[in-house]
Motif scaffolding. Structure first.
Motif, PDB file in Angstrom:
ATOM      1  N   ILE A 100     -31.569 -42.958  29.343  1.00 42.42           N
ATOM      2  CA  ILE A 100     -30.371 -43.807  29.266  1.00 42.42           C
ATOM      3  C   ILE A 100     -30.173 -44.566  30.576  1.00 42.42           C
ATOM      4  O   ILE A 100     -29.908 -45.775  30.578  1.00 42.42           O
ATOM      5  N   ILE A 101     -30.337 -43.864  31.707  1.00 38.30           N
ATOM      6  CA  ILE A 101     -30.205 -44.523  33.017  1.00 38.30           C
ATOM      7  C   ILE A 101     -31.292 -45.586  33.180  1.00 38.30           C
ATOM      8  O   ILE A 101     -31.038 -46.679  33.695  1.00 38.30           O
ATOM      9  N   GLU A 102     -32.507 -45.278  32.739  1.00 37.75           N
ATOM     10  CA  GLU A 102     -33.610 -46.237  32.834  1.00 37.75           C
ATOM     11  C   GLU A 102     -33.289 -47.518  32.073  1.00 37.75           C
ATOM     12  O   GLU A 102     -33.584 -48.621  32.536  1.00 37.75           O
ATOM     13  N   LYS A 103     -32.708 -47.383  30.889  1.00 37.96           N
ATOM     14  CA  LYS A 103     -32.364 -48.564  30.092  1.00 37.96           C
ATOM     15  C   LYS A 103     -31.290 -49.409  30.785  1.00 37.96           C
ATOM     16  O   LYS A 103     -31.333 -50.644  30.731  1.00 37.96           O
ATOM     17  N   ILE A 104     -30.343 -48.752  31.451  1.00 41.10           N
ATOM     18  CA  ILE A 104     -29.306 -49.478  32.183  1.00 41.10           C
ATOM     19  C   ILE A 104     -29.925 -50.271  33.338  1.00 41.10           C
ATOM     20  O   ILE A 104     -29.631 -51.458  33.532  1.00 41.10           O
ATOM     21  N   VAL A 105     -30.792 -49.614  34.109  1.00 39.16           N
ATOM     22  CA  VAL A 105     -31.452 -50.275  35.250  1.00 39.16           C
ATOM     23  C   VAL A 105     -32.350 -51.399  34.764  1.00 39.16           C
ATOM     24  O   VAL A 105     -32.373 -52.498  35.342  1.00 39.16           O
ATOM     25  N   LEU A 106     -33.107 -51.159  33.688  1.00 39.50           N
ATOM     26  CA  LEU A 106     -34.005 -52.180  33.145  1.00 39.50           C
ATOM     27  C   LEU A 106     -33.244 -53.438  32.757  1.00 39.50           C
ATOM     28  O   LEU A 106     -33.676 -54.561  33.041  1.00 39.50           O
ATOM     29  N   ALA A 107     -32.100 -53.272  32.102  1.00 35.91           N
ATOM     30  CA  ALA A 107     -31.309 -54.433  31.676  1.00 35.91           C
ATOM     31  C   ALA A 107     -30.886 -55.270  32.880  1.00 35.91           C
ATOM     32  O   ALA A 107     -30.928 -56.504  32.842  1.00 35.91           O
ATOM     33  N   ARG A 108     -30.500 -54.607  33.982  1.00 36.08           N
ATOM     34  CA  ARG A 108     -30.060 -55.349  35.176  1.00 36.08           C
ATOM     35  C   ARG A 108     -31.233 -56.022  35.879  1.00 36.08           C
ATOM     36  O   ARG A 108     -31.107 -57.146  36.380  1.00 36.08           O
ATOM     37  N   LEU A 109     -32.375 -55.343  35.926  1.00 37.14           N
ATOM     38  CA  LEU A 109     -33.553 -55.937  36.569  1.00 37.14           C
ATOM     39  C   LEU A 109     -34.027 -57.170  35.799  1.00 37.14           C
ATOM     40  O   LEU A 109     -34.357 -58.196  36.401  1.00 37.14           O
ATOM     41  N   LEU A 110     -34.078 -57.077  34.474  1.00 36.21           N
ATOM     42  CA  LEU A 110     -34.521 -58.215  33.667  1.00 36.21           C
ATOM     43  C   LEU A 110     -33.580 -59.404  33.829  1.00 36.21           C
ATOM     44  O   LEU A 110     -34.022 -60.554  33.945  1.00 36.21           O
ATOM     45  N   THR A 111     -32.276 -59.125  33.835  1.00 34.06           N
ATOM     46  CA  THR A 111     -31.303 -60.201  34.028  1.00 34.06           C
ATOM     47  C   THR A 111     -31.513 -60.876  35.382  1.00 34.06           C
ATOM     48  O   THR A 111     -31.503 -62.109  35.496  1.00 34.06           O
ATOM     49  N   HIS A 112     -31.717 -60.065  36.425  1.00 32.62           N
ATOM     50  CA  HIS A 112     -31.943 -60.598  37.780  1.00 32.62           C
ATOM     51  C   HIS A 112     -33.214 -61.449  37.824  1.00 32.62           C
ATOM     52  O   HIS A 112     -33.218 -62.549  38.383  1.00 32.62           O
ATOM     53  N   LEU A 113     -34.299 -60.957  37.235  1.00 32.20           N
ATOM     54  CA  LEU A 113     -35.567 -61.679  37.258  1.00 32.20           C
ATOM     55  C   LEU A 113     -35.471 -62.999  36.499  1.00 32.20           C
ATOM     56  O   LEU A 113     -35.994 -64.028  36.939  1.00 32.20           O
TER      57      LEU A 113
END
Length: 350
Positions: free
Chosen positions: A289-302
Protein backbone atom coordinates in the motif's frame (compact mmCIF):
# COMPACT_ATOMS: atom_id res chain seq x y z
CA UNK A 1 49.46 14.32 5.09
CA UNK A 2 52.17 15.17 7.61
CA UNK A 3 54.78 13.43 5.45
CA UNK A 4 53.43 14.83 2.19
CA UNK A 5 55.38 17.82 0.91
CA UNK A 6 52.88 18.50 -1.85
CA UNK A 7 50.35 21.18 -2.58
CA UNK A 8 46.90 20.41 -1.17
CA UNK A 9 43.54 21.69 -2.37
CA UNK A 10 40.34 20.51 -0.66
CA UNK A 11 37.06 21.52 -2.25
CA UNK A 12 33.49 20.51 -1.55
CA UNK A 13 30.25 21.04 0.33
CA UNK A 14 31.19 21.04 4.04
CA UNK A 15 27.66 21.97 5.09
CA UNK A 16 29.23 24.16 7.80
CA UNK A 17 28.46 27.85 7.43
CA UNK A 18 31.66 29.92 7.48
CA UNK A 19 29.60 33.12 7.90
CA UNK A 20 28.28 31.91 11.25
CA UNK A 21 30.40 31.66 14.38
CA UNK A 22 29.54 28.15 15.60
CA UNK A 23 31.20 25.28 17.44
CA UNK A 24 31.37 23.16 14.26
CA UNK A 25 32.97 26.02 12.33
CA UNK A 26 35.65 26.46 15.02
CA UNK A 27 36.38 22.74 15.15
CA UNK A 28 36.87 22.54 11.38
CA UNK A 29 39.12 25.60 11.39
CA UNK A 30 41.27 24.14 14.18
CA UNK A 31 41.46 20.74 12.48
CA UNK A 32 42.59 22.28 9.18
CA UNK A 33 45.09 24.51 10.97
CA UNK A 34 46.71 21.45 12.57
CA UNK A 35 47.70 20.41 9.02
CA UNK A 36 48.70 23.95 8.02
CA UNK A 37 45.60 24.27 5.84
CA UNK A 38 43.46 27.38 5.59
CA UNK A 39 39.81 27.65 4.56
CA UNK A 40 39.47 30.40 1.96
CA UNK A 41 37.00 33.18 2.67
CA UNK A 42 33.99 32.87 0.36
CA UNK A 43 30.83 34.93 -0.06
CA UNK A 44 27.43 33.21 0.35
CA UNK A 45 27.36 30.05 -1.76
CA UNK A 46 23.76 29.03 -1.11
CA UNK A 47 20.99 31.59 -1.24
CA UNK A 48 17.34 30.65 -0.82
CA UNK A 49 14.17 32.53 -0.03
CA UNK A 50 14.78 31.84 3.67
CA UNK A 51 18.56 31.71 4.20
CA UNK A 52 21.97 32.97 3.09
CA UNK A 53 24.90 30.67 3.93
CA UNK A 54 28.45 29.88 2.83
CA UNK A 55 28.60 26.10 3.26
CA UNK A 56 30.90 25.25 0.34
CA UNK A 57 34.62 25.36 0.94
CA UNK A 58 38.00 25.76 -0.76
CA UNK A 59 40.84 24.81 1.61
CA UNK A 60 44.57 24.79 0.83
CA UNK A 61 48.04 24.76 2.32
CA UNK A 62 49.24 27.14 -0.40
CA UNK A 63 49.79 30.81 0.28
CA UNK A 64 46.43 32.51 -0.03
CA UNK A 65 47.78 35.12 -2.45
CA UNK A 66 48.52 32.29 -4.92
CA UNK A 67 44.94 31.03 -4.94
CA UNK A 68 42.03 32.95 -6.44
CA UNK A 69 38.43 31.80 -5.97
CA UNK A 70 35.50 33.17 -7.94
CA UNK A 71 31.85 32.41 -7.24
CA UNK A 72 29.41 32.09 -10.13
CA UNK A 73 25.64 31.61 -10.32
CA UNK A 74 25.59 28.72 -12.80
CA UNK A 75 21.96 27.67 -12.36
CA UNK A 76 23.04 24.06 -11.89
CA UNK A 77 21.61 23.80 -8.37
CA UNK A 78 20.77 25.92 -5.34
CA UNK A 79 24.55 26.20 -4.71
CA UNK A 80 26.77 28.61 -6.61
CA UNK A 81 29.81 27.36 -8.52
CA UNK A 82 33.31 27.93 -7.16
CA UNK A 83 36.15 28.38 -9.66
CA UNK A 84 39.61 28.01 -8.17
CA UNK A 85 42.68 29.41 -9.97
CA UNK A 86 46.12 28.38 -8.69
CA UNK A 87 49.35 30.20 -9.43
CA UNK A 88 52.05 27.56 -10.00
CA UNK A 89 55.59 27.72 -11.46
CA UNK A 90 55.67 27.28 -15.22
CA UNK A 91 56.78 23.91 -16.50
CA UNK A 92 57.97 23.33 -20.03
CA UNK A 93 56.19 20.54 -21.77
CA UNK A 94 55.82 19.38 -25.32
CA UNK A 95 52.22 19.29 -26.44
CA UNK A 96 51.16 17.57 -29.62
CA UNK A 97 48.08 19.20 -31.09
CA UNK A 98 45.57 17.16 -33.03
CA UNK A 99 42.96 18.58 -35.28
CA UNK A 100 39.43 18.00 -34.13
CA UNK A 101 36.14 18.62 -35.84
CA UNK A 102 34.60 19.82 -32.57
CA UNK A 103 33.41 23.38 -32.98
CA UNK A 104 31.54 25.76 -30.74
CA UNK A 105 27.84 25.15 -31.32
CA UNK A 106 26.81 28.44 -29.85
CA UNK A 107 25.23 31.60 -31.18
CA UNK A 108 23.53 34.74 -29.91
CA UNK A 109 20.12 33.05 -29.70
CA UNK A 110 21.61 30.28 -27.55
CA UNK A 111 23.16 32.83 -25.21
CA UNK A 112 19.78 34.55 -24.80
CA UNK A 113 18.07 31.23 -24.04
CA UNK A 114 20.72 30.35 -21.46
CA UNK A 115 20.41 33.75 -19.76
CA UNK A 116 16.61 33.39 -19.63
CA UNK A 117 16.95 29.95 -18.04
CA UNK A 118 19.46 31.16 -15.44
CA UNK A 119 17.21 34.09 -14.51
CA UNK A 120 14.21 31.78 -14.17
CA UNK A 121 16.24 29.33 -12.07
CA UNK A 122 17.46 32.13 -9.81
CA UNK A 123 13.90 33.44 -9.44
CA UNK A 124 12.67 29.99 -8.35
CA UNK A 125 15.55 29.63 -5.89
CA UNK A 126 14.59 32.91 -4.24
CA UNK A 127 10.81 32.43 -4.20
CA UNK A 128 10.41 28.67 -3.90
CA UNK A 129 7.19 29.06 -5.91
CA UNK A 130 6.07 25.94 -7.83
CA UNK A 131 4.99 28.03 -10.83
CA UNK A 132 8.46 29.58 -10.97
CA UNK A 133 9.96 26.08 -10.83
CA UNK A 134 7.83 24.95 -13.78
CA UNK A 135 8.83 28.07 -15.71
CA UNK A 136 12.53 27.35 -15.07
CA UNK A 137 12.04 23.77 -16.28
CA UNK A 138 10.41 25.03 -19.51
CA UNK A 139 13.26 27.50 -20.12
CA UNK A 140 15.79 24.71 -19.53
CA UNK A 141 14.07 22.39 -21.99
CA UNK A 142 13.99 25.09 -24.69
CA UNK A 143 17.69 25.78 -24.15
CA UNK A 144 18.59 22.06 -24.31
CA UNK A 145 16.61 21.54 -27.53
CA UNK A 146 18.37 24.47 -29.17
CA UNK A 147 21.80 23.09 -28.23
CA UNK A 148 20.80 19.68 -29.58
CA UNK A 149 19.68 21.25 -32.86
CA UNK A 150 22.94 23.17 -33.26
CA UNK A 151 25.04 20.08 -32.51
CA UNK A 152 23.08 18.09 -35.08
CA UNK A 153 23.51 20.79 -37.74
CA UNK A 154 27.25 21.08 -37.02
CA UNK A 155 27.72 17.30 -37.29
CA UNK A 156 25.79 17.12 -40.56
CA UNK A 157 27.80 19.99 -42.03
CA UNK A 158 31.11 18.42 -40.95
CA UNK A 159 30.27 15.06 -42.55
CA UNK A 160 28.97 16.66 -45.76
CA UNK A 161 32.11 18.78 -46.27
CA UNK A 162 34.63 16.06 -45.35
CA UNK A 163 36.58 14.30 -48.08
CA UNK A 164 36.89 11.20 -45.89
CA UNK A 165 33.33 10.72 -44.73
CA UNK A 166 33.99 7.55 -42.73
CA UNK A 167 36.58 9.37 -40.64
CA UNK A 168 34.23 12.35 -40.26
CA UNK A 169 31.45 10.10 -38.96
CA UNK A 170 33.81 8.56 -36.39
CA UNK A 171 34.95 12.05 -35.39
CA UNK A 172 31.36 12.86 -34.48
CA UNK A 173 30.78 9.56 -32.68
CA UNK A 174 34.02 9.74 -30.67
CA UNK A 175 33.41 13.35 -29.67
CA UNK A 176 29.97 12.40 -28.32
CA UNK A 177 31.41 9.39 -26.49
CA UNK A 178 34.02 11.61 -24.86
CA UNK A 179 31.36 14.11 -23.84
CA UNK A 180 29.41 11.43 -21.96
CA UNK A 181 32.37 10.92 -19.61
CA UNK A 182 32.50 14.59 -18.69
CA UNK A 183 30.12 16.49 -16.45
CA UNK A 184 28.27 18.98 -18.61
CA UNK A 185 26.71 21.99 -16.96
CA UNK A 186 24.10 22.05 -19.70
CA UNK A 187 22.62 18.74 -18.49
CA UNK A 188 22.46 19.46 -14.77
CA UNK A 189 19.61 21.17 -13.01
CA UNK A 190 17.88 20.72 -9.73
CA UNK A 191 14.33 19.54 -10.30
CA UNK A 192 13.07 19.23 -6.74
CA UNK A 193 14.29 19.23 -3.18
CA UNK A 194 14.37 15.82 -1.40
CA UNK A 195 10.97 14.45 -0.32
CA UNK A 196 9.12 17.60 -1.43
CA UNK A 197 7.05 15.50 -3.84
CA UNK A 198 6.06 12.93 -1.20
CA UNK A 199 3.12 14.82 0.25
CA UNK A 200 0.90 13.09 2.84
CA UNK A 201 -1.66 10.51 1.79
CA UNK A 202 -5.37 10.88 2.43
CA UNK A 203 -7.88 8.41 3.84
CA UNK A 204 -9.62 8.33 0.45
CA UNK A 205 -6.36 7.31 -1.28
CA UNK A 206 -5.71 4.49 1.16
CA UNK A 207 -9.31 3.26 0.87
CA UNK A 208 -9.11 3.26 -2.94
CA UNK A 209 -5.91 1.18 -2.85
CA UNK A 210 -7.41 -1.27 -0.34
CA UNK A 211 -10.45 -1.68 -2.61
CA UNK A 212 -8.21 -2.34 -5.63
CA UNK A 213 -5.97 -5.07 -4.17
CA UNK A 214 -6.81 -8.69 -4.83
CA UNK A 215 -8.18 -10.63 -1.84
CA UNK A 216 -5.59 -13.37 -1.22
CA UNK A 217 -5.14 -15.66 1.77
CA UNK A 218 -1.32 -15.63 1.59
CA UNK A 219 0.42 -13.29 4.05
CA UNK A 220 3.85 -11.93 4.89
CA UNK A 221 5.68 -12.13 8.22
CA UNK A 222 2.89 -10.12 9.88
CA UNK A 223 0.38 -12.91 9.04
CA UNK A 224 -2.11 -10.29 7.81
CA UNK A 225 -3.36 -11.23 4.36
CA UNK A 226 -4.80 -8.84 1.81
CA UNK A 227 -8.13 -10.62 2.25
CA UNK A 228 -8.20 -9.66 5.95
CA UNK A 229 -7.27 -6.04 5.14
CA UNK A 230 -10.12 -5.81 2.60
CA UNK A 231 -12.64 -7.26 5.05
CA UNK A 232 -11.44 -5.05 7.95
CA UNK A 233 -10.64 -2.08 5.73
CA UNK A 234 -12.63 0.53 7.68
CA UNK A 235 -11.08 -0.51 10.98
CA UNK A 236 -7.51 -0.71 9.66
CA UNK A 237 -7.74 2.46 7.57
CA UNK A 238 -6.63 4.85 10.35
CA UNK A 239 -3.52 2.90 11.52
CA UNK A 240 -2.39 2.20 7.93
CA UNK A 241 -2.80 5.90 7.06
CA UNK A 242 -0.73 6.87 10.14
CA UNK A 243 2.07 4.43 9.23
CA UNK A 244 2.11 5.60 5.61
CA UNK A 245 2.25 9.32 6.40
CA UNK A 246 4.89 8.86 9.08
CA UNK A 247 7.02 6.99 6.53
CA UNK A 248 6.56 9.77 3.95
CA UNK A 249 7.25 12.52 6.49
CA UNK A 250 10.44 10.94 7.85
CA UNK A 251 11.67 9.59 4.52
CA UNK A 252 12.11 6.14 6.06
CA UNK A 253 10.50 2.91 4.91
CA UNK A 254 9.70 0.68 7.95
CA UNK A 255 12.39 -2.00 8.26
CA UNK A 256 9.92 -4.71 9.25
CA UNK A 257 7.92 -4.11 6.09
CA UNK A 258 11.01 -4.84 3.97
CA UNK A 259 11.27 -8.43 5.22
CA UNK A 260 9.74 -11.06 2.96
CA UNK A 261 8.55 -14.55 3.78
CA UNK A 262 10.04 -16.97 1.24
CA UNK A 263 7.64 -19.69 0.13
CA UNK A 264 8.82 -22.58 -2.13
CA UNK A 265 6.24 -23.09 -4.90
CA UNK A 266 6.26 -26.38 -6.77
CA UNK A 267 6.72 -25.96 -10.52
CA UNK A 268 6.77 -29.47 -11.97
CA UNK A 269 8.24 -32.92 -11.56
CA UNK A 270 8.97 -34.80 -8.36
CA UNK A 271 8.13 -32.94 -5.16
CA UNK A 272 11.15 -34.34 -3.36
CA UNK A 273 13.54 -32.55 -5.78
CA UNK A 274 14.51 -28.99 -4.62
CA UNK A 275 15.22 -27.98 -8.23
CA UNK A 276 11.52 -28.39 -9.03
CA UNK A 277 10.58 -25.48 -6.76
CA UNK A 278 10.83 -21.74 -7.27
CA UNK A 279 10.91 -19.19 -4.42
CA UNK A 280 7.99 -16.83 -3.92
CA UNK A 281 8.54 -13.68 -1.80
CA UNK A 282 5.52 -12.74 0.30
CA UNK A 283 5.68 -9.13 1.51
CA UNK A 284 3.33 -7.55 4.05
CA UNK A 285 0.27 -6.07 2.33
CA UNK A 286 0.84 -2.78 4.19
CA UNK A 287 4.20 -2.36 2.43
CA UNK A 288 2.48 -2.74 -0.93
CA UNK A 289 0.00 0.00 0.00
CA UNK A 290 2.84 2.40 0.88
CA UNK A 291 4.62 1.48 -2.37
CA UNK A 292 1.52 2.37 -4.40
CA UNK A 293 1.29 5.76 -2.65
CA UNK A 294 4.96 6.55 -3.36
CA UNK A 295 4.68 5.29 -6.96
CA UNK A 296 1.74 7.60 -7.67
CA UNK A 297 3.71 10.63 -6.43
CA UNK A 298 6.88 9.69 -8.33
CA UNK A 299 4.99 9.20 -11.60
CA UNK A 300 3.20 12.53 -11.18
CA UNK A 301 6.55 14.26 -10.51
CA UNK A 302 8.23 12.63 -13.53
CA UNK A 303 5.35 13.48 -15.87
CA UNK A 304 4.96 17.09 -14.70
CA UNK A 305 8.69 17.78 -15.17
CA UNK A 306 8.97 15.92 -18.48
CA UNK A 307 11.51 13.45 -17.06
CA UNK A 308 9.97 10.32 -18.59
CA UNK A 309 11.22 9.58 -22.09
CA UNK A 310 8.68 8.48 -24.68
CA UNK A 311 10.87 5.38 -25.11
CA UNK A 312 9.79 4.16 -21.65
CA UNK A 313 7.35 1.30 -22.22
CA UNK A 314 7.76 -0.79 -19.07
CA UNK A 315 5.62 0.08 -16.03
CA UNK A 316 3.97 2.90 -18.00
CA UNK A 317 0.21 3.28 -18.31
CA UNK A 318 -1.03 2.73 -21.86
CA UNK A 319 2.22 1.05 -22.98
CA UNK A 320 3.37 -2.56 -23.13
CA UNK A 321 5.80 -4.94 -24.83
CA UNK A 322 3.63 -4.62 -27.94
CA UNK A 323 4.10 -0.85 -28.13
CA UNK A 324 7.84 -1.34 -27.47
CA UNK A 325 8.15 -3.73 -30.43
CA UNK A 326 6.14 -1.38 -32.66
CA UNK A 327 8.39 1.53 -31.65
CA UNK A 328 11.53 -0.53 -32.37
CA UNK A 329 10.28 -1.55 -35.83
CA UNK A 330 9.45 2.08 -36.61
CA UNK A 331 12.92 3.15 -35.43
CA UNK A 332 14.67 0.54 -37.63
CA UNK A 333 12.64 1.51 -40.70
CA UNK A 334 13.34 5.22 -40.16
CA UNK A 335 17.08 4.64 -39.65
CA UNK A 336 17.16 2.51 -42.77
CA UNK A 337 15.62 5.36 -44.77
CA UNK A 338 18.10 7.86 -43.29
CA UNK A 339 20.99 5.49 -44.01
CA UNK A 340 19.89 5.13 -47.63
CA UNK A 341 19.69 8.91 -47.91
CA UNK A 342 23.19 9.40 -46.48
CA UNK A 343 24.62 6.63 -48.68
CA UNK A 344 23.21 8.34 -51.75
CA UNK A 345 24.81 11.64 -50.70
CA UNK A 346 28.15 9.91 -50.10
CA UNK A 347 28.13 7.88 -53.32
CA UNK A 348 26.68 10.68 -55.47
CA UNK A 349 27.92 13.95 -53.97
CA UNK A 350 26.60 17.11 -55.57
Amino acid sequence: MDACQCNVIIAGDFNIDSLKDSREQKEVTELLASYNITRMTLPPTRITANSVTSIDAICTNLETNKVTVNVSHTGLSDHTGQFCTIELPERKSQITQRRSYIKMVYNEETKVLKDEFLKAQENYRLTGNQEDKAEAARKKKTYDLKLKQLRSEASTEHIAQASNKSKAIWDVINSERKATHETSEENLTEIATPLSILHPATAEEIQTIINSIKPKSSAGIDDISSKIIKICGRTLLTPILAICNRSLNQGIFPSRLKIAKIYPKHKQGKKDEPANYRPISLLPTTSKIIEKIVLARLLTHLQQNGLLTDKQHGFTKGKSTTTAIADLVEFIVEKHRVRQHHLQRILRPE
